[in-house]
Design a protein around this motif. Structure first.
Motif, PDB file in Angstrom:
ATOM      1  N   VAL A  82       0.828  -1.197  -0.011  1.00 28.33           N
ATOM      2  CA  VAL A  82      -0.076   0.112  -0.051  1.00 28.33           C
ATOM      3  C   VAL A  82       0.932   1.131   0.167  1.00 28.33           C
ATOM      4  CG1 VAL A  82      -1.600   1.489   1.517  1.00 28.33           C
ATOM      5  CG2 VAL A  82      -1.970  -0.952   0.993  1.00 28.33           C
ATOM      6  N   ASN A  83       1.889   1.311   0.705  1.00 29.15           N
ATOM      7  CA  ASN A  83       2.807   2.408   0.997  1.00 29.15           C
ATOM      8  C   ASN A  83       3.511   2.730  -0.514  1.00 29.15           C
ATOM      9  OD1 ASN A  83       2.033   2.857   3.363  1.00 29.15           O
ATOM     10  ND2 ASN A  83       3.855   2.045   4.477  1.00 29.15           N
ATOM     11  N   ASP A  84       4.119   1.631  -1.139  1.00 25.10           N
ATOM     12  CA  ASP A  84       4.831   1.677  -2.158  1.00 25.10           C
ATOM     13  C   ASP A  84       3.974   2.255  -3.389  1.00 25.10           C
ATOM     14  OD1 ASP A  84       7.138   0.883  -1.588  1.00 25.10           O
ATOM     15  OD2 ASP A  84       6.816  -1.225  -2.328  1.00 25.10           O
ATOM     16  N   LEU A  85       2.592   1.932  -3.396  1.00 23.17           N
ATOM     17  CA  LEU A  85       1.578   2.556  -4.362  1.00 23.17           C
ATOM     18  C   LEU A  85       1.460   3.997  -3.890  1.00 23.17           C
ATOM     19  CD1 LEU A  85      -1.118  -0.056  -4.397  1.00 23.17           C
ATOM     20  CD2 LEU A  85       0.441   0.382  -6.322  1.00 23.17           C
ATOM     21  N   ALA A  86       1.214   4.240  -2.564  1.00 20.63           N
ATOM     22  CA  ALA A  86       1.315   6.049  -2.169  1.00 20.63           C
ATOM     23  C   ALA A  86       2.533   6.414  -2.733  1.00 20.63           C
ATOM     24  CB  ALA A  86       0.932   5.895  -0.699  1.00 20.63           C
ATOM     25  N   MET A  87       3.548   6.046  -2.650  1.00 18.25           N
ATOM     26  CA  MET A  87       4.824   6.420  -3.101  1.00 18.25           C
ATOM     27  C   MET A  87       4.667   7.009  -4.406  1.00 18.25           C
ATOM     28  SD  MET A  87       6.317   7.081  -0.147  1.00 18.25           S
ATOM     29  CE  MET A  87       4.780   7.319   0.636  1.00 18.25           C
ATOM     30  N   CYS A  88       3.886   6.173  -5.149  1.00 19.86           N
ATOM     31  CA  CYS A  88       3.844   6.495  -6.809  1.00 19.86           C
ATOM     32  C   CYS A  88       2.631   7.594  -6.880  1.00 19.86           C
ATOM     33  CB  CYS A  88       3.431   5.489  -7.641  1.00 19.86           C
ATOM     34  SG  CYS A  88       4.812   4.170  -7.288  1.00 19.86           S
ATOM     35  N   GLY A  89       2.159   7.979  -5.751  1.00 20.29           N
ATOM     36  CA  GLY A  89       1.073   9.121  -5.823  1.00 20.29           C
ATOM     37  C   GLY A  89      -0.344   8.370  -6.165  1.00 20.29           C
ATOM     38  N   LEU A 176      10.147  15.037   6.259  1.00 17.76           N
ATOM     39  CA  LEU A 176       9.928  13.789   6.871  1.00 17.76           C
ATOM     40  C   LEU A 176       8.768  13.672   7.555  1.00 17.76           C
ATOM     41  CD1 LEU A 176      11.527  10.929   7.737  1.00 17.76           C
ATOM     42  CD2 LEU A 176      12.691  12.346   9.615  1.00 17.76           C
ATOM     43  N   SER A 177       8.109  12.318   7.704  1.00 16.61           N
ATOM     44  CA  SER A 177       6.835  12.431   8.072  1.00 16.61           C
ATOM     45  C   SER A 177       6.822  12.025   9.703  1.00 16.61           C
ATOM     46  CB  SER A 177       5.875  11.192   7.400  1.00 16.61           C
ATOM     47  OG  SER A 177       6.440   9.878   7.774  1.00 16.61           O
ATOM     48  N   GLY A 178       8.040  11.571  10.505  1.00 17.01           N
ATOM     49  CA  GLY A 178       7.799  11.219  11.845  1.00 17.01           C
ATOM     50  C   GLY A 178       9.249  10.855  12.356  1.00 17.01           C
ATOM     51  N   ASP A 179       9.391  10.198  13.339  1.00 20.76           N
ATOM     52  CA  ASP A 179      10.542   9.778  14.097  1.00 20.76           C
ATOM     53  C   ASP A 179      10.845   8.632  13.392  1.00 20.76           C
ATOM     54  OD1 ASP A 179       8.121   8.478  15.208  1.00 20.76           O
ATOM     55  OD2 ASP A 179       9.726   7.297  16.182  1.00 20.76           O
ATOM     56  N   VAL A 180      12.288   8.249  13.401  1.00 21.36           N
ATOM     57  CA  VAL A 180      12.776   7.233  12.567  1.00 21.36           C
ATOM     58  C   VAL A 180      13.576   6.130  13.390  1.00 21.36           C
ATOM     59  CG1 VAL A 180      13.127   8.718  10.465  1.00 21.36           C
ATOM     60  CG2 VAL A 180      15.325   8.407  12.210  1.00 21.36           C
ATOM     61  N   GLY A 181      13.536   4.881  12.829  1.00 24.16           N
ATOM     62  CA  GLY A 181      14.182   3.788  13.448  1.00 24.16           C
ATOM     63  C   GLY A 181      13.623   2.686  14.316  1.00 24.16           C
ATOM     64  N   ARG A 182      12.191   3.036  14.510  1.00 20.93           N
ATOM     65  CA  ARG A 182      11.495   2.307  15.220  1.00 20.93           C
ATOM     66  C   ARG A 182      11.140   0.714  14.805  1.00 20.93           C
ATOM     67  NH1 ARG A 182       6.209   3.649  16.791  1.00 20.93           N
ATOM     68  NH2 ARG A 182       6.103   5.757  15.867  1.00 20.93           N
ATOM     69  N   HIS A 183      10.913   0.649  13.559  1.00 23.29           N
ATOM     70  CA  HIS A 183      10.888  -0.950  12.991  1.00 23.29           C
ATOM     71  C   HIS A 183      11.895  -1.520  13.145  1.00 23.29           C
ATOM     72  CE1 HIS A 183       9.233  -3.872  10.638  1.00 23.29           C
ATOM     73  NE2 HIS A 183      10.305  -4.164   9.975  1.00 23.29           N
ATOM     74  N   CYS A 227      10.882   5.199   3.970  1.00 22.92           N
ATOM     75  CA  CYS A 227      12.326   5.121   4.356  1.00 22.92           C
ATOM     76  C   CYS A 227      12.441   3.686   4.948  1.00 22.92           C
ATOM     77  CB  CYS A 227      12.806   6.000   5.444  1.00 22.92           C
ATOM     78  SG  CYS A 227      12.191   7.800   4.865  1.00 22.92           S
ATOM     79  N   THR A 228      12.223   2.656   4.009  1.00 26.76           N
ATOM     80  CA  THR A 228      12.296   1.263   4.768  1.00 26.76           C
ATOM     81  C   THR A 228      13.923   0.756   4.699  1.00 26.76           C
ATOM     82  OG1 THR A 228      11.899   0.455   2.356  1.00 26.76           O
ATOM     83  CG2 THR A 228      10.095   0.800   3.823  1.00 26.76           C
ATOM     84  N   ARG A 229      14.216  -0.283   3.819  1.00 22.91           N
ATOM     85  CA  ARG A 229      15.535  -0.907   4.212  1.00 22.91           C
ATOM     86  C   ARG A 229      16.451   0.212   3.935  1.00 22.91           C
ATOM     87  NH1 ARG A 229      15.842  -6.027   0.129  1.00 22.91           N
ATOM     88  NH2 ARG A 229      13.932  -4.812  -0.952  1.00 22.91           N
ATOM     89  N   GLY A 230      17.596   0.134   4.763  1.00 27.01           N
ATOM     90  CA  GLY A 230      18.584   1.275   4.833  1.00 27.01           C
ATOM     91  C   GLY A 230      18.338   2.624   5.234  1.00 27.01           C
ATOM     92  N   GLY A 231      16.817   2.703   5.595  1.00 22.84           N
ATOM     93  CA  GLY A 231      16.422   3.764   6.667  1.00 22.84           C
ATOM     94  C   GLY A 231      16.586   5.062   5.745  1.00 22.84           C
ATOM     95  N   LEU A 232      16.310   6.245   6.661  1.00 17.83           N
ATOM     96  CA  LEU A 232      16.341   7.553   6.135  1.00 17.83           C
ATOM     97  C   LEU A 232      17.644   7.861   5.161  1.00 17.83           C
ATOM     98  CD1 LEU A 232      15.058  10.291   6.039  1.00 17.83           C
ATOM     99  CD2 LEU A 232      16.497  10.903   8.066  1.00 17.83           C
ATOM    100  N   ALA A 233      18.661   7.575   5.826  1.00 15.29           N
ATOM    101  CA  ALA A 233      19.927   8.016   4.984  1.00 15.29           C
ATOM    102  C   ALA A 233      19.959   7.352   3.575  1.00 15.29           C
ATOM    103  CB  ALA A 233      21.138   7.579   5.850  1.00 15.29           C
ATOM    104  N   THR A 234      19.661   5.988   3.747  1.00 19.02           N
ATOM    105  CA  THR A 234      20.084   5.172   2.346  1.00 19.02           C
ATOM    106  C   THR A 234      18.573   5.853   1.285  1.00 19.02           C
ATOM    107  OG1 THR A 234      20.461   3.333   3.351  1.00 19.02           O
ATOM    108  CG2 THR A 234      19.869   2.995   1.049  1.00 19.02           C
ATOM    109  N   GLY A 278       6.619   2.803   8.304  1.00 14.25           N
ATOM    110  CA  GLY A 278       5.506   3.843   8.371  1.00 14.25           C
ATOM    111  C   GLY A 278       6.096   5.313   8.316  1.00 14.25           C
ATOM    112  N   ARG A 279       7.253   5.357   7.655  1.00 13.26           N
ATOM    113  CA  ARG A 279       7.757   6.731   7.583  1.00 13.26           C
ATOM    114  C   ARG A 279       8.093   6.924   6.256  1.00 13.26           C
ATOM    115  NH1 ARG A 279       5.512   7.483  11.405  1.00 13.26           N
ATOM    116  NH2 ARG A 279       6.297   7.368  13.564  1.00 13.26           N
ATOM    117  N   PHE A 280       8.113   8.289   5.834  1.00 14.39           N
ATOM    118  CA  PHE A 280       8.466   8.729   4.393  1.00 14.39           C
ATOM    119  C   PHE A 280       8.880  10.154   4.225  1.00 14.39           C
ATOM    120  CE2 PHE A 280       3.947   9.792   4.780  1.00 14.39           C
ATOM    121  CZ  PHE A 280       3.906  11.144   4.126  1.00 14.39           C
ATOM    122  N   ILE A 281       9.775  10.397   3.155  1.00 14.86           N
ATOM    123  CA  ILE A 281      10.091  11.603   2.881  1.00 14.86           C
ATOM    124  C   ILE A 281       9.347  12.201   1.516  1.00 14.86           C
ATOM    125  CG2 ILE A 281      12.333  11.754   4.031  1.00 14.86           C
ATOM    126  CD1 ILE A 281      13.654  10.888   1.293  1.00 14.86           C
TER     127      ILE A 281
END
Lengths: 345, 345
Positions: A82-89, A176-183, A227-234, A278-281
């Motif tokens: 669902v999120n990957d679709l959202a990332m395509c708008g 950035l949509s919120g705090d990072v690193g929780r997952h 910001c899934t695999r590799g986190g925000l930085a990647t 559950g985070r995106f840029i």
């Protein structure tokens, strides 16, 4: 089926596979397309109020353990696609699910995962319309893997730029949509049975509502990425490289909870590289940035949205990401070789 | 990357995963949608000359061994999903691929599978537009698994019945597209290193051209299904049960090559339950049957098409499938518990 286990025959196309379909999948994912039990589903765009163009995406899920604080592999598979679709708008509409089950998996575990997928899909308003189940020999899997694919209707206004790295422009604000690193920390704690001082739950969630709200409000979104695999930085590095633009991130602008910060210090991990679910840029023109942040903050899943950086003007264009600390010193962020924690999704 | 192996880090979202993407997937599956390297692909229906409704399907592939006479897991994954779309009466257009790789898999093996997928997709005129790669620990996979999903444009004329078991009518002719049992026997021979008297190759193939030809000619196709897991017998039983109609199959009408027949006798297998990957059954009104057979025979993949049975009239309607032998005696076909041969697709 209490105490029952998955057998190789459950993947064999015969009576046992049909039983699995009838007892577990059909009741859980109840919908007309699946009930036809054909080789595929018919997608009725008109009935869904959808128009072309469409977005199409897929992700495999191999997370270990299957259940973790804040989610499980089933919920992750639904939210992830669902999120990957959202990332395509795109407004997420239809999902497929393909299970690879290991012989010996308790049927009860499969039932729990399926129930969780159903609940997550219902919350997101998406239908699981087609699927498949295969069984591999004991020792040739790890309980269960699931691959979801999804189709959605792109909700970008006609004439607006496509939501893709190529649309990012010099001067764009990075939100950035919120705090990072929780997952990542939640998975690691569950896997290693770490007793952290404060429990950390995965941020695993559907981020499509705030994204669709941005588009409905006419915010000129240039790019989105979760910001899934590799986190925000990647994630930021990927966009910088693909857009061939430099990006500066303000370290102090990136929210990290004390629990995640503490766990990262203990474990020697950099929270900027820890996975989120559950985070995106969002990259938006400076002129739209304040309004975008305000819209995002109205949604619980992005209540912590804030500006964290900016795409550089003119010079540079080398695709470099600089992290600027509170003392003004900057360091260039680089991709890690792999992931600090394997199999987090 | 000679002699290189898949590492856990190849699935980690970092530099090694990007290398895999850049060196293997992007060059092989070269197309604009994938080149954008976003979280999903944009499907441009207008550019593809496609209109709604669409069909959507998925299948996971866990076949063992990865390479077998007549095909490999990559080719199977492309043909399988293309065929499932064709079985919905759809023109296959876009595919997704999600790999689950086992740590230690030779990169060269992945390259061979990817090259094979690319070749099969090119032959079928479908684009691999989006994908994903995950890596699982050594011993938690079996080399590689791949899941494909596909989207196609339904090519049924407006006003014609949907191609689905519910559209099957009493008196419909049952047409089989060719000889059965080759895929299962080819896999078994490869897996067990059996030296059969005559080599058997999988029938693994794209069956969409003859299906689309039937639809283009205006044949009133009521239902289609490929005879994969569980073979011809299971496929016919599924349709009979879903349509709640009896079906009679003439045993002598089902072509089986001497090599497959011999192998089945040797191994104690019933060829009617052995899997195929390039065979399908079509249910058409009696009035269209001869024309349908003629059209199918024009295509190499269905050159052996012939009538094998008929849907019963009125009485019965219990969803029973009867196999009638040359002496007139009939036996009721039942689903097996599983599959005679596990992991054939």
């Amino acid at each position: 089926m209490k105490d029952a286990k998955v057998l190789l025959a459950h993947g064999g196309g015969g009576r046992l596979m049909h039983e699995l379909l009838e007892r577990i999948f059909l009741p859980a994912f109840d919908n007309p397309a699946l009930a036809e039990r054909h080789d595929g589903a018919r997608l009725d765009l008109a009935a869904a109020g959808a128009t072309a163009p469409l977005a199409f995406t897929t992700d495999g899920y191999v997370v270990r353990p299957l259940f973790f604080p804040g989610g499980d592999i089933g919920r992750l598979a639904i939210h992830g696609t669902v999120n990957d679709l959202a990332m395509c708008g795109a407004r997420p509409l239809w999902l497929s699910t393909a299970f690879i089950l290991e012989e010996g998996l308790p049927i009860e575990t499969l039932e729990r995962v399926v129930a969780s997928m159903h609940a997550a899909a219902a919350e997101s308003g998406v239908a699981l319309v087609t699927g498949d189940t295969k069984v591999v020999d004991r020792g040739k899997g790890d309980g269960l893997y699931v691959t979801t694919a999804g189709v959605g209707a792109i909700a970008v206004r006609p004439g607006a730029p496509a939501i893709t790295p190529g649309s990012v422009r010099p001067g764009d604000a990075v939100i950035l949509s919120g705090d990072v690193g929780r997952h990542g920390i939640a998975i690691l704690a569950a896997r290693e049975e770490l007793a952290l001082e404060s429990a950390v739950e995965s941020d695993c969630a559907d981020v499509s509502p705030p994204v669709l709200a941005l588009l409905a409000a006419g915010v000129a979104v240039h790019c989105l990425r979760d910001c899934t695999r590799g986190g925000l930085a990647t994630t930021v590095i990927e966009i910088a490289q693909q857009a061939r633009l430099d990006i500066a991130i303000e370290e102090d602008g990136v929210p990290i909870t004390p629990a995640v910060q503490g766990a990262c210090e203990l474990l020697g991990l950099d929270p900027l590289y820890v996975a989120n679910e559950g985070r995106f840029i969002a990259f938006v023109p400076e002129a739209d940035a304040e309004r975008a942040i305000e819209i995002l903050r109205r949604h619980p899943v992005s209540a912590g949205a804030d500006r964290i950086g900016r795409v550089g003007e003119g010079r540079g264009r080398s695709g470099q990401v600089t992290l600027r600390g509170s003392l003004g010193a900057g360091r260039v962020l680089d991709m890690l070789s792999g992931e600090q924690l394997p199999r987090i999704c």
